[in-house]
Scaffold this active site. Structure first.
Site, PDB file in Angstrom:
ATOM      1  N   ASP A  96       0.762  -1.143   0.066  1.00 46.37           N
ATOM      2  CA  ASP A  96       0.017  -0.064   0.047  1.00 46.37           C
ATOM      3  C   ASP A  96       0.851   1.169  -0.130  1.00 46.37           C
ATOM      4  O   ASP A  96       0.515   2.392  -0.237  1.00 46.37           O
ATOM      5  CB  ASP A  96      -0.853   0.065   1.392  1.00 46.37           C
ATOM      6  CG  ASP A  96      -2.142  -0.945   1.192  1.00 46.37           C
ATOM      7  OD1 ASP A  96      -2.754  -0.580   0.085  1.00 46.37           O
ATOM      8  OD2 ASP A  96      -2.508  -1.583   2.057  1.00 46.37           O
TER       9      ASP A  96
HETATM   10  C1  BGC Z   1       0.269   0.920   6.455  1.00 46.81           C
HETATM   11  C2  BGC Z   1       0.040  -0.331   5.420  1.00 46.81           C
HETATM   12  C3  BGC Z   1      -1.644   0.000   5.562  1.00 46.81           C
HETATM   13  C4  BGC Z   1      -1.865   1.222   4.828  1.00 46.81           C
HETATM   14  C5  BGC Z   1      -3.656   1.332   4.593  1.00 46.81           C
HETATM   15  C6  BGC Z   1      -0.354   2.398   5.777  1.00 46.81           C
HETATM   16  O1  BGC Z   1      -0.226   3.631   6.517  1.00 46.81           O
HETATM   17  O2  BGC Z   1       1.610   1.057   6.621  1.00 46.81           O
HETATM   18  O3  BGC Z   1       0.386  -1.214   6.078  1.00 46.81           O
HETATM   19  O4  BGC Z   1      -1.618  -1.052   4.594  1.00 46.81           O
HETATM   20  O5  BGC Z   1      -1.835   2.156   5.394  1.00 46.81           O
HETATM   21  O6  BGC Z   1      -4.360   1.483   5.632  1.00 46.81           O
HETATM   22  C1  NOJ Z   2      -1.755  -3.977   5.429  1.00 45.81           C
HETATM   23  C2  NOJ Z   2      -2.833  -3.932   4.588  1.00 45.81           C
HETATM   24  O1  NOJ Z   2      -3.945  -4.327   5.299  1.00 45.81           O
HETATM   25  C3  NOJ Z   2      -2.590  -4.818   3.263  1.00 45.81           C
HETATM   26  O2  NOJ Z   2      -3.688  -5.004   2.479  1.00 45.81           O
HETATM   27  C4  NOJ Z   2      -1.273  -4.456   2.707  1.00 45.81           C
HETATM   28  O3  NOJ Z   2      -1.011  -5.328   1.684  1.00 45.81           O
HETATM   29  C5  NOJ Z   2      -0.023  -4.446   3.502  1.00 45.81           C
HETATM   30  N1  NOJ Z   2      -0.419  -3.697   4.789  1.00 45.81           N
HETATM   31  C6  NOJ Z   2       1.243  -3.980   2.943  1.00 45.81           C
HETATM   32  O4  NOJ Z   2       1.097  -2.773   2.519  1.00 45.81           O
END
Ligand code: BGC
Ligand code: NOJ
Length: 815
Positions: free
Chosen positions: A489
């Site tokens: 993400d």
């Molecule tokens: C986090 C991710 C997460 C994303 C969406 C980011 O700040 O580091 O792990 O998937 O937010 O909520």
């Molecule tokens: C947490 C999110 O829930 C997931 O969808 C994502 O793939 C990972 N973070 C990595 O960013």
């Protein structure tokens, strides 16, 4: 250092001190009513949606961190004078030192036991199956030789249902609180007079000596949770909340003879009424349903039956996959905790934990498709329902809302779509479901796009659009465009944000026609064989052929523009620069493409899978698991986005993502190196990390999303435990690739790739209603498996699906 121990027979983790490094929590509830409960009784409850139907209040980001819960205050009195301070069986909030303490977190239930001055309080808590209520049973035992008189105050603080509004809209909320009192029932009827058709309530079966429902009366103007005024005085105000903050507290006074035990139940319930049955008298909420629940638990047998029913529920679920290898940590993860976490994660998505506030995102599109993979063998019906809901949030072009709300099942417009990996997860999720169930009819069901019943198509058509969404959105190197981000993400290649007020997840000022993801390309290659098979079985040979060709082309494009010499590149950025290359000063190598590339066996003829895995081992592996990338970005990169915003070693910038370590494991197992697969797993699996709990700090019974990486000052410390795709992917790696029992479209593949120290294993797998009892003889761990079923040799490694109700005895000899 440990703070407790596993009790495998009871399927519990026994916490032996309230002073754990972080609140160690559990979840009560498996259907619609959920509670979080910490080892000091902290946490909150909600009905279905942690944001819109929050029943009790919690304080985030507060000190102490675990503030607010369901509390019982106990204090001994003699001749009208308190004997010592008040105490709680779970230690908080009084933090009065206990003579003994124990917290047992089990499957959907928790038991707290605290003892003080020969008074022992045992509190069992659960959300009974079929109920929308959290039930606590208190048993107080006088273990001294003299009679004791005690006063007990129960306590919960209500939330005004919408958890976000509850914490922000004080000009309104401090005026709306309303309760009704009926006997020992305290009913939180705030807003029931207008649009709500529901209320929460707190009730006890014990004879009460008083109650409170106004927070200030209970706590006192200058009191606090550690020392509420009512507890201090040993009296209740019999207060009826009128605005301000409604709470519920009962006061019970008991005298216990030496050796005597007394028992009370406390029920926190949620009741919904149809419009026509909203009132029992003008202005009086209809409590009929609530009274029925109370009657069930007033009877001690009712509580015991609920406790046992929950145990039977879990015994049944977990019996569908179980393994005995002689490695007790492996067995307890595989048989109990990993599966349990898969269920909780599936139910709660990423909504409510001590790291997810419950007021943010609902259910993630990609998250839930992945969660499904570790859950589908346990509750296939629920998996089907969720896949339907997820597919219903897809757009007609195959893209998808990135998240949706569980209560409304609608896509979240504020986050939108354009995470270009999302569609492929639907293909993988549905394929996983079909392999488990053989429910091909599912593909012919009509499913709406964007929740619009007027625009619907078969689920198979949704899969086609998913698959083709990738090929419809290709970039300059013939690789898929990344959109806002892919699985990572935080790899925001179209964002280019210089404004700290922007959200990385939703901002973007590039046209999105350049930045490409090698990961999506590999996922495409990985998903293609299943998709092709699905097309063939659906009688669409032309699409099968087209898809095979597209996958072959995609592989060629990866070989041409996705290989960096020793490992797979991660992406191409908007300016045509490489991401995850030896030419980059930081972020030279990423885990995702080494794992997925090896899983998909991209470039097998060139030996790329093993090369990529070797590179990951060399550059990413640490004593605490493999980091997501290396070296971490030292500076913020406009062209990369959030990934470079984290300090080095944390989260996506070089943390150990326990979610994609299993991709390396599966890659290793699939490419013939089972001992390496197991070695990766051991480093992140909580049961193996239990011994270093003072460093790891999170619960030793569930995975955390992230462990701080080698680039950080706190390498080895975990964060974001419980709700993470880590649960599902580790269970897939463990059960399907290491233990090696893998559902396929026509049967169950048995291909154990256990670590060499496991010589013999027995396992049970229920598959499409039939039971397979499998004995594994792991001789030289070469990967050559000879199978026999009911004494007859089997050709190959796939056992055909046996008739439901039958039992098949299988022997697997690994040469
Ligand atoms: C986090 C991710 C997460 C994303 C969406 C980011 O700040 O580091 O792990 O998937 O937010 O909520
Ligand atoms: C947490 C999110 O829930 C997931 O969808 C994502 O793939 C990972 N973070 C990595 O960013």
């Amino acid at each position: 250092m440990r703070f407790g121990r596993f009790d495998d027979a009871a399927r519990e983790y026994v916490i032996e001190t309230p002073r754990t490094p972080h609140p160690w929590i559990n979840y009560l509830g498996a259907e619609s009513f959920f509670s979080l409960v910490s080892n000091t009784a902290g946490g909150y409850s909600f009905y279905r949606d942690a944001r819109l139907r929050r029943l009790t209040r919690y304080r985030y980001n507060d000190v102490p961190q675990d503030a607010n819960g369901r509390y019982l205050y106990i204090r001994e009195w003699k001749d009208g004078v308190p004997v010592g301070p008040a105490w709680n069986p779970g230690w908080k909030p009084t933090k009065t030192e206990l003579d003994s303490y124990e917290c047992r977190h089990g499957l959907g239930r928790t038991t707290l036991r605290g003892e003080k001055n020969a008074l022992r309080a045992t509190v069992r808590m659960l959300v009974p199956l079929g109920e929308t209520a959290e039930v606590q049973e208190l048993v107080l035992e006088n273990r001294s030789s003299a009679a004791k008189t005690v006063k007990i105050h129960s306590f919960v603080e209500f939330c005004l249902y919408n958890a976000l509004d509850d914490f922000t809209n004080f000009q309104r909320n401090l005026n709306t609180g309303q309760v009704e009192i009926e006997g020992a029932g305290i009913y939180h009827v705030t807003e029931y007079r207008e649009r709500r058709d529901h209320f929460a309530w707190f009730w006890t079966d014990a004879a009460i000596a008083g109650f409170d429902s106004d927070r200030e009366t209970f706590i006192g103007r200058d009191g606090d949770y550690a020392c509420p005024l009512a507890v201090e005085k040993g009296a209740s105000g019999n207060s009826v909340a009128d605005g301000w903050s409604p709470v519920a507290s009962h006061r019970i006074e008991w005298t216990l003879a030496p050796g005597e035990k007394k028992r009370a139940v406390f029920v926190l319930g949620y009741t919904e009424n149809a419009a026509a049955r909203k009132w029992e008298k003008p202005g009086v909420a209809n409590k009929e349903k609530a009274r029925a629940v109370q009657a069930r638990f007033a009877d001690p047998a009712g509580f015991d039956a609920a406790w046992k029913a929950l145990e039977a529920f879990w015994t049944d679920k977990l019996s569908r996959f179980s393994v005995q290898t002689g490695d007790e940590k492996l067995d307890r993860m595989a048989n109990i905790w990993n599966q349990y976490q898969c269920v909780v994660t599936y139910n709660l998505a990423r909504s409510a934990s001590f790291f997810e506030s419950g007021i943010g995102r609902g259910i993630g599109f990609r998250d839930t498709c992945q969660d499904m993979l570790g859950f589908v063998h346990l509750m296939p019906e629920k998996a089907r329902e969720r896949l339907f809901d997820v597919a219903s949030t897809q757009f007609p072009d195959g893209g998808a809302y990135h998240q949706f709300q569980p209560l409304t099942k609608r896509g979240n417009a504020d986050i939108g779509g354009n995470f270009n990996d999302d569609p492929l997860w639907l293909v993988m999720g549905v394929a996983g479901y079909l392999k488990e169930t053989g429910d091909w009819a599912f593909l012919t069901e009509s499913v709406p796009f964007d929740n619009d019943p007027k625009n619907a198509a078969t689920l198979f058509e949704h899969l086609k659009r998913s698959f083709n969404h990738v090929t419809d959105n290709m970039g300059p190197h013939g690789l898929p465009l990344i959109g806002r981000a892919d699985w990572n993400d935080c790899l925001n290649l179209n964002c280019f944000s210089t404004d700290p007020n922007d959200s990385f997840q939703t901002s973007g000022n590039k046209d999105g026609r350049n930045a490409e993801s090698v990961l999506i390309a590999q996922m495409f290659v990985y998903a293609a064989p299943d998709y092709v098979e699905i097309c063939k079985r659906m009688g669409d040979g032309a699409e099968a052929e087209r898809a095979s060709k597209a996958a072959a082309d995609m592989e060629k494009a990866i070989l041409k523009s996705g290989w960096d010499g020793e490992w797979f590149l991660r992406a191409w950025d908007d300016r045509g620069g490489k991401v995850g290359s030896k030419d980059c000063p930081d972020g030279k190598i990423f885990i995702e493409t080494q794992g997925f590339g090896a899983m998909a066996r991209v470039g097998a003829a060139e030996g790329y899978p093993l090369k990529a895995l070797d590179a990951a081992a060399k550059h990413l592996d640490t004593p605490h698991g493999a980091v997501i990338l290396d070296p971490p970005y030292q500076e913020y990169h406009l062209e990369l986005g959030e990934v470079s915003s984290y300090p080095p070693g944390y989260k996506e910038n070089g943390g150990i993502f326990c979610h994609n370590n299993p991709w390396l494991m599966i890659g290793e197992a699939r490419n013939g190196r089972p001992d390496r697969a197991f070695a990766y797993w051991k480093k992140i699996a909580p049961a193996y990390r239990e011994e270093i709990s003072e460093l790891h700090r999170m619960e030793p019974y569930v995975y955390a999303q992230m462990i701080a990486g080698k680039g950080s000052a706190r390498h080895g410390e975990a964060k974001n435990s419980w709700l993470t795709g880590t649960a599902a992917w580790n269970f897939v790696a463990l059960s399907q690739w290491i233990v090696g029992v893998r559902p396929e479209f026509d049967g169950l593949r048995v291909e154990p790739r256990l670590p060499s120290h496991v010589k013999k294993a027995t396992l049970r797998r229920v598959y499409r209603g039939a039971e397979y009892l499998i004995e594994v003889d792991n001789r030289n761990n070469t990967g050559e498996v000879r199978l026999s079923a009911d004494g007859a040799a089997v050709d190959g490694c796939v056992l055909p699906a046996a008739p439901a109700g039958s039992s098949v005895r299988v022997k697997a000899v690994v040469g």
